[in-house]
Write an enzyme that holds these catalytic residues in place. Structure first.
Site, PDB file in Angstrom:
ATOM      1  N   GLU A 476       1.536   0.296 -14.270  1.00 35.42           N
ATOM      2  CA  GLU A 476       1.741  -0.636 -13.166  1.00 35.42           C
ATOM      3  C   GLU A 476       1.168  -1.985 -13.640  1.00 35.42           C
ATOM      4  OE1 GLU A 476       1.023  -0.301  -8.375  1.00 35.42           O
ATOM      5  OE2 GLU A 476      -0.696  -0.187  -9.701  1.00 35.42           O
ATOM      6  N   GLU A 482       5.388  -0.962  -3.784  1.00 35.64           N
ATOM      7  CA  GLU A 482       4.534  -0.462  -2.695  1.00 35.64           C
ATOM      8  C   GLU A 482       4.067  -1.570  -1.759  1.00 35.64           C
ATOM      9  OE1 GLU A 482       1.491   1.453  -4.979  1.00 35.64           O
ATOM     10  OE2 GLU A 482       0.403  -0.401  -5.352  1.00 35.64           O
TER      11      GLU A 482
HETATM   12  C1  NOJ Z   1      -1.847   3.056  -5.902  1.00 33.79           C
HETATM   13  C2  NOJ Z   1      -0.644   3.356  -6.726  1.00 33.79           C
HETATM   14  O1  NOJ Z   1      -0.027   2.188  -7.219  1.00 33.79           O
HETATM   15  C3  NOJ Z   1       0.297   4.165  -5.881  1.00 33.79           C
HETATM   16  O2  NOJ Z   1       1.512   4.380  -6.568  1.00 33.79           O
HETATM   17  C4  NOJ Z   1      -0.367   5.458  -5.486  1.00 33.79           C
HETATM   18  O3  NOJ Z   1       0.482   6.145  -4.613  1.00 33.79           O
HETATM   19  C5  NOJ Z   1      -1.698   5.204  -4.785  1.00 33.79           C
HETATM   20  N1  NOJ Z   1      -2.485   4.284  -5.544  1.00 33.79           N
HETATM   21  C6  NOJ Z   1      -2.494   6.477  -4.587  1.00 33.79           C
HETATM   22  O4  NOJ Z   1      -2.920   6.980  -5.814  1.00 33.79           O
HETATM   23 CA    CA Z   2      -1.193  -0.042  -7.270  1.00 43.25          CA
END
Ligand code: NOJ
Ligand code: CA
Length: 680
Positions: A476, A482
């Site tokens: 990432e 998200e």
């Molecule tokens: C942040 C991550 O980017 C996401 O993909 C994940 O679902 C959550 N943390 C929980 O680990």
């Molecule tokens: Ca993240």
């Protein structure tokens, strides 16, 4: 030893005064050149010119040490050596199969005139599309353990410029929207930091091969002069190493166009070749997951009524993946540890023990029987020390169950990761400090021993280490999809067109595209059209790509979903046809496994008409173009789902006109006809 006394044109530009002898080197086709010299006080500096014109004005080199006099003045150029290199290497997977690594190298030795007589080398590799340089500390009597307080490397831009940057040292690590400002308004910036000079030259500053060292940020000192600002270590020094050792490469990709930066292989080329041997077990793939439903609050990571990671839900996702030819299923919230205050903690997580409603053996057996791989999830909450006590056993288990990849996570505010110091104590650490650099490589190499690939979230920055450790498959390290799920402003329409020319110059990103359900908790929802969601699979390179939406949104929309089913994740060629940072981009890629080509074009909040000659297709061959484009009413705000799917026959002599809606995009699959007749 031969030194040329070159009277540099850069004398006109700025301090420091050039006094000493000068060592120079040019790139193979004489596009870029570098000069190194020392001033009257014995302070070393370098310059970079492109086609004879200054790009980097005199910029200092050196170090502050915490327990010894600094290494920055009283130095002489004590040696100079050059060599040329030209080799083509093959990526096991990637955005292109073959990469040419062609440069001229200059190694200068800088030695103290008197006193401790310490010395170090600076090695410049000069390509036609960029420059990398690093320091190398040889074994020597008066400099054994090197405790670096600060690296003094400077980057002084020769011309006025606009800069795309995100702040360094902020609590949310790399997860910020990009600023676009005049150079004089930059403060502390992370890398990659991308610059367009007022004359239209594009420069991206970053680093390569960040191994056992702290990440480099850039602080603007004054005017257009930047200085390295290393991420803190866990004690006084920012970095502690024992000589001999090299630093990471400091990199500058330099191109006429924004797309030229994306096509540059500088960062990968400066990394060491594959250290893992046979890596045919690493499988690029698309995946679905028990994931978006948690981010939308429909399910929870924690146990209870809304627990997402149940055996039943996992099997539903495996069935879907198998039916649609997707290779993997990610399941988050499967392991013990999510019920307490997990954010920034991590010590409660158990990476081998599932919740009672998740039958790990049954799920992995079922996945294997369907030809699907379960992707493990190890949220560490930044507690690297705790993770290191369990990861060996965890990777053993995953390997025995046929799980080929693990998504790791380091959710903790900046400076709140936890590592085990050499004193046996737990220390708070920055995500990009030396100890976390070591931690990530430990994870990747331990995982490689068990044939597990790693996709790290809240990671250390990418510096091209996937060349050396190809199982570090993606990460990432920026605001992903998200952000557009949560109850706060999500990613604006220009975000992806920023990422491609900034963060993604470092390497692949697990952005998680493919959302059709645009209404989320974010005030503007997902700020793109559907056609743009599809185009993201081509424009945002990653060897693993998620089909991130709820399965029901795919089941209800088989037409547009077809593109997600079809689009490859592994390519033999990639080209940027057009693009401006933060505005728009069109990228075409050739499938590694067939003669098909794919095109992705994306826009920011503006609608656009782009003209695209199809000269990349094989001349004389016919292709069936399956086009997924914004409909007449499409607009990310009012009609994101307005998409037209149509087919036409094309050849390499055709020119397409792409009409992109505001926040829109276009995705095309070009299916190669078997020689002579169109493919059905
Ligand atoms: C942040 C991550 O980017 C996401 O993909 C994940 O679902 C959550 N943390 C929980 O680990
Ligand atoms: Ca993240």
């Amino acid at each position: 030893m031969l030194f040329r006394l070159a009277l540099a044109a850069f004398l006109l530009v700025a301090a420091p005064a050039l006094a000493g002898p000068t060592a120079t080197i040019a790139s193979p086709d004489k596009v870029l050149s570098v000069e190194v010299t020392t001033d009257n006080d014995g302070r070393p500096s370098y310059t970079v010119a492109r086609l004879g014109k200054p790009v980097i004005a005199p910029s200092r080199l050196g170090f502050i040490l915490v327990d010894a006099p600094k290494l920055e003045r009283n130095l002489v150029l004590a040696g100079e050596a050059t060599r040329s290199f030209d080799e083509t290497w093959e990526q096991p997977y990637g955005e292109r199969r073959f990469i040419r690594n062609r440069y001229n190298e200059l190694r200068v030795t800088l030695a103290e005139k008197n006193g401790l007589q310490r010395r170090f080398d600076v090695v410049f590799r000069v390509y036609d599309d960029g420059v990398g340089f690093r320091y190398e500390f040889p074994d020597q009597t008066n400099l054994k353990e090197v405790k670096i307080g600060e690296e003094l490397t400077e980057f002084s831009l020769a011309e006025p410029a606009t800069v795309w940057w995100i702040p360094a040292f902020e609590w949310n690590r790399e997860e910020y929207l990009y600023h676009r400002t005049p150079v004089e308004e930059v403060g502390d910036a992370q890398t990659p930091m991308t610059v367009r000079t007022d004359n239209g030259l594009h420069i991206a500053f970053h680093e390569a091969a960040l191994v056992d060292y702290s990440g480099m940020n850039l602080t603007r000192v004054e005017g257009r002069r930047f200085k390295a600002n290393l991420t803190p270590g866990i004690g006084g020094p920012k970095v502690i190493r024992t000589a001999p050792f090299p630093t990471p490469w400091r990199t500058m990709q330099i191109a006429d166009t924004a797309g030229g930066l994306v096509e540059s292989n500088l960062v990968l080329n400066l990394n060491e070749p594959n250290a893992l041997g046979d890596v045919s077990w690493i499988k690029p793939m698309k995946y679905v997951g028990v994931w978006w439903e948690m981010h939308l609050d429909k399910k929870t990571w924690a146990s209870g009524e809304k627990h997402g990671a149940t055996t039943e839900n996992a099997i539903k996702h495996i069935d879907f993946a198998a039916k649609h030819g997707l290779g993997g299923v990610l399941v988050e919230g499967w392991n013990l540890g999510w019920d307490g205050d997990w954010f920034g903690n991590g010590q409660d997580f158990d990476f081998t023990k599932p919740y009672p409603d998740f039958d790990l053996k049954k799920v992995t057996d079922y996945a294997r029987s369907k030809g699907v791989s379960l992707i493990g999830h190890n949220e560490t909450s930044g507690n690297a020390a705790h993770y290191e006590t369990q990861m060996g056993a965890a990777f053993d288990l995953y390997h025995s169950l046929g799980m080929s990849a693990v998504k790791t996570g380091y959710v903790a505010d900046a400076g709140q990761a936890k590592v085990l110091g050499t004193d046996g104590q737990i220390h708070y650490a920055w995500h990009e400090g030396q100890d976390m650099a070591r931690h990530h490589l430990k994870v990747v190499t331990e995982a490689a021993k068990r044939q597990v690939a790693i996709n790290a979230h809240e990671p250390i920055k990418d510096t091209g280490l996937r060349r050396t450790y190809p199982n570090w498959i993606s990460r990432e390290g920026a605001r992903g999809m998200e952000f557009s799920a949560w109850g706060q402003p999500g990613n604006p329409p220009e975000h992806e067109a920023n990422l491609i020319f900034t963060r993604m110059l470092a390497g692949p990103m697990d952005y998680t595209p493919g959302i059709f359900g645009m209404k989320t908790k974010a005030p503007d929802g997902v700020a793109t059209t559907w056609a743009k969601q599809l185009a993201l699979y081509v424009t945002l390179y990653s060897p693993i790509q998620m089909a991130a939406d709820l399965l029901e949104n795919y089941e209800a929309n088989p037409g547009p979903f077809k593109f997600i089913e079809d689009v490859p994740v592994d390519w033999s060629e990639s080209h940027v046809l057009n693009g401006e940072i933060g505005d728009y981009v069109t990228i075409v890629r050739k499938d590694r496994k067939s003669d098909d080509w794919y095109l992705g074009a994306i826009s920011d909040e503006e609608g656009r008409v782009l003209t695209v000659p199809l000269g990349f297709l094989e001349p004389g061959r016919r292709y069936k173009a399956q086009i997924y484009r914004d409909g007449d009413k499409a607009d990310w705000k009012t009609a994101p789902q307005d998409i037209i799917i149509e087919e036409r026959e094309v050849t390499s002599s055709d020119v397409l006109t792409l009409r992109l809606a505001p926040g829109g995009g276009q995705a095309i699959r070009f299916m190669a006809a078997s020689k002579g007749k169109p493919r059905q």
